[in-house]
Design a protein around this motif. Sequence first.
Motif, mmCIF file in Angstrom:
data_model
loop_
_atom_site.group_PDB
_atom_site.id
_atom_site.type_symbol
_atom_site.label_atom_id
_atom_site.label_comp_id
_atom_site.label_asym_id
_atom_site.label_seq_id
_atom_site.Cartn_x
_atom_site.Cartn_y
_atom_site.Cartn_z
ATOM 1 N N LYS A 1 0.766 -1.078 0.077
ATOM 2 C CA LYS A 1 0.048 -0.005 0.101
ATOM 3 C C LYS A 1 0.874 1.088 0.115
ATOM 4 O O LYS A 1 0.572 2.317 -0.635
ATOM 5 C CB LYS A 1 -1.077 0.140 1.025
ATOM 6 C CG LYS A 1 -1.740 1.249 1.237
ATOM 7 C CD LYS A 1 -2.907 0.963 2.329
ATOM 8 C CE LYS A 1 -4.049 2.301 2.131
ATOM 9 N NZ LYS A 1 -3.761 3.613 1.575
ATOM 10 N N ALA A 2 1.936 1.061 0.704
ATOM 11 C CA ALA A 2 3.037 2.341 0.776
ATOM 12 C C ALA A 2 3.214 2.642 -0.513
ATOM 13 O O ALA A 2 3.512 3.963 -0.945
ATOM 14 C CB ALA A 2 4.064 2.064 1.809
ATOM 15 N N GLU A 3 3.790 1.512 -1.268
ATOM 16 C CA GLU A 3 4.437 1.835 -2.581
ATOM 17 C C GLU A 3 3.214 2.273 -3.402
ATOM 18 O O GLU A 3 3.568 3.265 -4.245
ATOM 19 C CB GLU A 3 4.913 0.599 -3.296
ATOM 20 C CG GLU A 3 5.889 0.022 -2.408
ATOM 21 C CD GLU A 3 6.548 -1.681 -2.746
ATOM 22 O OE1 GLU A 3 7.606 -1.857 -2.176
ATOM 23 O OE2 GLU A 3 5.588 -2.240 -3.306
ATOM 24 N N PHE A 4 2.234 1.637 -3.546
ATOM 25 C CA PHE A 4 0.942 2.148 -4.139
ATOM 26 C C PHE A 4 0.847 3.663 -3.863
ATOM 27 O O PHE A 4 0.702 4.661 -4.899
ATOM 28 C CB PHE A 4 -0.199 1.340 -3.917
ATOM 29 C CG PHE A 4 -1.381 1.776 -4.920
ATOM 30 C CD1 PHE A 4 -1.502 1.441 -6.273
ATOM 31 C CD2 PHE A 4 -2.436 2.663 -4.512
ATOM 32 C CE1 PHE A 4 -2.298 1.702 -6.870
ATOM 33 C CE2 PHE A 4 -3.306 3.061 -5.383
ATOM 34 C CZ PHE A 4 -3.664 2.555 -6.418
ATOM 35 N N ASP A 5 0.578 4.097 -2.659
ATOM 36 C CA ASP A 5 0.281 5.452 -2.705
ATOM 37 C C ASP A 5 1.461 6.547 -2.931
ATOM 38 O O ASP A 5 1.081 7.540 -3.446
ATOM 39 C CB ASP A 5 -0.079 5.702 -0.993
ATOM 40 C CG ASP A 5 -1.055 4.923 -0.385
ATOM 41 O OD1 ASP A 5 -1.844 4.544 -1.257
ATOM 42 O OD2 ASP A 5 -1.365 4.809 0.801
ATOM 43 N N GLN A 6 2.502 6.024 -2.994
ATOM 44 C CA GLN A 6 3.822 6.773 -3.453
ATOM 45 C C GLN A 6 3.620 7.061 -4.758
ATOM 46 O O GLN A 6 3.792 8.300 -5.277
ATOM 47 C CB GLN A 6 5.144 6.077 -2.789
ATOM 48 C CG GLN A 6 6.426 6.864 -3.425
ATOM 49 C CD GLN A 6 6.584 8.227 -2.440
ATOM 50 O OE1 GLN A 6 6.305 8.301 -1.265
ATOM 51 N NE2 GLN A 6 6.737 9.281 -3.199
#
Length: 134
Positions: A123-128
């Motif tokens: 999720k962190a990667e996606f959000d970034q």
Amino acid sequence: MNYWLVKQEPDSYSFDDFVADKRAAWTGVRNYQARNNLRAMKKGDTALYYHSNIGKAVVGIAKVAKEAYPDPTAKEGDWVAVDLVPEKALKRPVTLDEIKTHKTLSEMVLVKNSRLSVQPVTKAEFDQIIALAK
DNA sequence: GCCAACGTTGGC
DNA sequence: GCCAACGTTGGC
């Protein structure tokens, strides 16, 4: 809800082609790791659409419309496909170069194992990625 | 177009 | 079951 990244060469099937079709059966995956990822996809999961070779960038977002089913293009073997629908194009593609330079993204499977055609994304990667696309 | 990295195949 | 040979992918 899980996040994924699917890879495609724009020469053979670009995100624009995908948008024009409104839906695509993601067939032809012949790699065990990629297949296992396909199997793990749930309806409504989100997938980043990545252009390899030409562009080398995340260009759009897709949704899983149908969970894994036997790949109709496989004559033999235990292979699966999923159906994807385009959600939207990114305002701005996020290139592999950018991804490599960002600390949060430098551990992505895309960077670590660039050959895997269906990969999980945190999720962190996606959000970034979404943040970078604005 | 080249080549490194990786996965798969097949001989032993 | 190991590992060398081969094919494919994808970044450069």
